[in-house]
Design a protein around this motif. Structure first.
Motif, short mmCIF file in Angstrom:
data_model
loop_
_atom_site.label_atom_id
_atom_site.label_comp_id
_atom_site.label_asym_id
_atom_site.label_seq_id
_atom_site.Cartn_x
_atom_site.Cartn_y
_atom_site.Cartn_z
N GLY A 56 0.80 -1.22 0.00
CA GLY A 56 0.00 0.00 0.00
C GLY A 56 0.83 1.27 0.00
O GLY A 56 0.29 2.36 0.12
N TYR A 57 2.16 1.12 -0.14
CA TYR A 57 3.00 2.32 -0.16
C TYR A 57 3.00 2.90 -1.57
O TYR A 57 3.25 2.20 -2.53
CB TYR A 57 4.43 1.97 0.26
N ASP A 58 2.71 4.16 -1.67
CA ASP A 58 2.73 4.87 -2.94
C ASP A 58 3.30 6.26 -2.68
O ASP A 58 2.71 7.05 -1.96
CB ASP A 58 1.33 4.98 -3.52
N MET A 59 4.46 6.52 -3.26
CA MET A 59 5.12 7.79 -3.02
C MET A 59 4.29 8.98 -3.51
O MET A 59 4.40 10.08 -3.00
CB MET A 59 6.49 7.79 -3.69
N MET A 60 3.43 8.74 -4.47
CA MET A 60 2.60 9.81 -5.00
C MET A 60 1.43 10.15 -4.07
O MET A 60 0.72 11.11 -4.30
CB MET A 60 2.08 9.44 -6.39
N LYS A 61 1.22 9.36 -3.02
CA LYS A 61 0.15 9.65 -2.07
C LYS A 61 0.64 10.49 -0.90
O LYS A 61 -0.04 10.62 0.10
CB LYS A 61 -0.42 8.33 -1.52
N ARG A 62 1.84 11.06 -1.04
CA ARG A 62 2.33 11.96 -0.01
C ARG A 62 1.48 13.22 0.00
O ARG A 62 1.02 13.70 -1.04
CB ARG A 62 3.78 12.37 -0.29
#
Length: 171
Positions: A56-62
């Motif tokens: 569930g890690y997505d850098m764009m969801k910062r």
């Protein structure tokens, strides 16, 4: 004369990215070792060199994509040390760089209100729950810098780590 200048320029410019990344890795490792030394001595369990991954890690969801912090954990490594304390878990990432295993910035998974015990760890996230899926232990947490929840999956940890979490982390 121009050939000499080109060679001199290449000798200066080519190693610059290598030296920059080496400097960053050395700085991060020194900070991680300093944090490890400050951790409390009453660790309930310590697991070294465990295989992990982040679901569930997505850098764009910062929340703020343009805020760059090289000391912030990016949840992109596959090897870590996991230390279980009463009220929290500290995850210390490891990466093999330039032929050596280096430590990355640790982060603490704390239950709400228990973050003061692990205040020496700069990055603290909120514990949401844990479960065993086949032989893997999944620990769900929320990082305030991201809009979604992230799951730390510890490969082939079995029930031993899960029971340590339930007996020491939740109590």
């Amino acid at each position: 004369m121009t050939t000499f200048l080109y060679i001199l320029l290449l000798a200066i410019v080519l190693p610059a990215p290598f030296l920059f990344f080496l400097y960053i890795y050395i700085t991060v490792e020194k900070k991680a070792k300093g944090i490890i030394e400050l951790l409390p001595d009453d660790a309930k369990a310590k697991y070294t060199d465990v295989r992990i991954w982040f679901k569930g890690y997505d850098m764009m969801k910062r929340i703020n994509r343009y805020q760059i912090d090289p000391l912030k954990s990016l949840y992109t490594y596959n090897l870590a040390d996991v230390i279980v304390f009463n009220g929290g878990i500290v995850v210390i990432g490891k990466i093999k760089v330039f032929g050596r295993v280096r430590l990355l910035s640790p982060f603490a998974i704390c239950r709400p209100g228990a973050g003061a015990r692990l205040q020496m760890v700069r990055d603290r996230v909120t514990y949401l729950g844990a479960e065993v899926v086949e032989q893997d232990v999944e620990i769900k947490f929320h990082d305030q810098d991201y809009t979604n929840n992230i799951t730390l999956v510890i490969k082939k940890a079995g029930g031993e780590l899960y029971s340590d979490i339930n007996s020491n982390f939740i109590s």
